[in-house]
Design a protein around this motif. Structure first.
Motif, PDB file in Angstrom:
ATOM      1  N   PHE A  34       0.615  -0.717   0.207  1.00 21.23           N
ATOM      2  CA  PHE A  34       0.366   0.032  -0.217  1.00 21.23           C
ATOM      3  C   PHE A  34       0.962   1.123   0.110  1.00 21.23           C
ATOM      4  O   PHE A  34       1.966   1.398   0.403  1.00 21.23           O
ATOM      5  N   ARG A  35       0.032   2.175  -0.688  1.00 20.68           N
ATOM      6  CA  ARG A  35       0.727   3.844  -0.585  1.00 20.68           C
ATOM      7  C   ARG A  35       0.112   4.264   0.338  1.00 20.68           C
ATOM      8  O   ARG A  35      -0.906   4.460   0.234  1.00 20.68           O
ATOM      9  N   ASP A  36       0.103   5.775   0.064  1.00 20.01           N
ATOM     10  CA  ASP A  36      -0.739   6.323   0.663  1.00 20.01           C
ATOM     11  C   ASP A  36      -1.557   7.395  -0.090  1.00 20.01           C
ATOM     12  O   ASP A  36      -2.214   6.510  -1.522  1.00 20.01           O
ATOM     13  N   LYS A  37      -2.696   8.178  -0.131  1.00 23.24           N
ATOM     14  CA  LYS A  37      -4.017   8.610  -0.241  1.00 23.24           C
ATOM     15  C   LYS A  37      -4.200   8.745  -1.991  1.00 23.24           C
ATOM     16  O   LYS A  37      -5.537   8.032  -2.536  1.00 23.24           O
ATOM     17  N   ILE A  62       7.158  -5.390  -6.901  1.00 24.24           N
ATOM     18  CA  ILE A  62       6.626  -3.896  -5.940  1.00 24.24           C
ATOM     19  C   ILE A  62       7.166  -2.442  -6.120  1.00 24.24           C
ATOM     20  O   ILE A  62       8.538  -2.924  -5.406  1.00 24.24           O
ATOM     21  N   GLU A  63       7.318  -1.501  -6.698  1.00 23.36           N
ATOM     22  CA  GLU A  63       8.361  -0.419  -6.274  1.00 23.36           C
ATOM     23  C   GLU A  63       7.980   0.836  -5.137  1.00 23.36           C
ATOM     24  O   GLU A  63       6.541   0.680  -5.057  1.00 23.36           O
ATOM     25  N   CYS A  64       8.573   1.281  -4.763  1.00 21.74           N
ATOM     26  CA  CYS A  64       7.988   1.645  -3.850  1.00 21.74           C
ATOM     27  C   CYS A  64       8.830   3.067  -3.785  1.00 21.74           C
ATOM     28  O   CYS A  64       9.378   3.672  -4.985  1.00 21.74           O
ATOM     29  N   TYR A  65       6.842   4.060  -3.817  1.00 26.02           N
ATOM     30  CA  TYR A  65       6.942   5.754  -4.410  1.00 26.02           C
ATOM     31  C   TYR A  65       6.132   6.418  -4.081  1.00 26.02           C
ATOM     32  O   TYR A  65       5.301   5.312  -3.579  1.00 26.02           O
ATOM     33  N   GLY A  66       6.653   7.169  -3.949  1.00 28.48           N
ATOM     34  CA  GLY A  66       4.848   8.221  -3.571  1.00 28.48           C
ATOM     35  C   GLY A  66       5.093   8.844  -2.758  1.00 28.48           C
ATOM     36  O   GLY A  66       5.993   9.002  -1.507  1.00 28.48           O
ATOM     37  N   GLY A  67       4.147   9.771  -1.876  1.00 26.84           N
ATOM     38  CA  GLY A  67       3.979   9.518  -0.574  1.00 26.84           C
ATOM     39  C   GLY A  67       4.006  11.510  -0.415  1.00 26.84           C
ATOM     40  O   GLY A  67       5.493  11.656  -0.304  1.00 26.84           O
ATOM     41  N   GLY A  68       2.998  12.367   0.503  1.00 28.98           N
ATOM     42  CA  GLY A  68       3.841  13.774   0.245  1.00 28.98           C
ATOM     43  C   GLY A  68       4.203  14.100   1.705  1.00 28.98           C
ATOM     44  O   GLY A  68       5.382  14.945   1.057  1.00 28.98           O
ATOM     45  N   ASP A  69       3.608  13.644   1.814  1.00 30.06           N
ATOM     46  CA  ASP A  69       3.326  13.654   3.562  1.00 30.06           C
ATOM     47  C   ASP A  69       4.274  13.020   4.358  1.00 30.06           C
ATOM     48  O   ASP A  69       4.826  11.968   3.637  1.00 30.06           O
ATOM     49  N   THR A  70       4.450  12.842   5.319  1.00 28.99           N
ATOM     50  CA  THR A  70       5.392  11.423   6.723  1.00 28.99           C
ATOM     51  C   THR A  70       4.437  10.764   6.637  1.00 28.99           C
ATOM     52  O   THR A  70       4.729   8.967   6.132  1.00 28.99           O
TER      53      THR A  70
END
Length: 156
Positions: A34-37, A62-70
């Motif tokens: 999962f990633r952020d909203k 699976i690639e880890c990316y994204g998220g603008g906040d913590t």
């Protein structure tokens, strides 16, 4: 999360292989990344399988990316987990977090969170309670010290 995910993948596969090597245990495994909203592909789901190779191949893609906040949306994978076809009497979820979930009651004030009011509906608590009612044990694995909320229970 990239650094942590490499270690997590290794540990998950080690645990799965340990279960599969026990002749008395028949394991079915699923993986929910999962990633952020607001991130593209917020959920990446591999439904239950007995094939360890399928889980390994899925995790490798699976690639880890994204998220603008913590903070992260820890409720998303729990909602999806409730929709899976749970057949076994032994039901476990290991939720790996490298950041706290959204909502001001789940982290310190200095943590950057674009969804501070996320905890008003107490969705994390409600999901945890629903998992418990479905006899699904939830284990929270903190990958960093910034994760400071724990929902600890078993379905017993």
């Amino acid at each position: 999360m990239k650094e942590h995910f490499k270690i997590i993948k290794k540990e998950i596969l080690s645990a799965i292989n340990g279960i599969k090597s026990n002749a008395r245990m028949q394991g079915r495994f699923s993986f929910i990344g999962f990633r952020d909203k607001e991130d593209e592909k917020q959920i990446e789901l591999k439904d239950f399988t007995t094939d360890v190779g399928e889980i390994k191949e899925f995790m490798e893609r699976i690639e880890c990316y994204g998220g603008g906040d913590t903070c992260e949306d820890a409720t998303a994978p729990l909602r999806r987990a409730l929709d899976l076809n749970w057949r076994s009497e032994s039901r476990k979820i290991c939720l790996f977090l490298d950041a706290p979930t959204h909502g001001k009651s789940y982290h310190d004030e200095q943590v950057m969170d674009e969804y501070l009011d996320e905890d008003k509906e107490q969705l994390l608590e409600k999901l945890s309670y629903h998992l418990m009612k479905c006899k699904i044990d939830l284990f929270l694995i903190k990958c960093t010290s910034s994760v400071n909320v724990c929902l600890l229970y078993t379905s017993d």
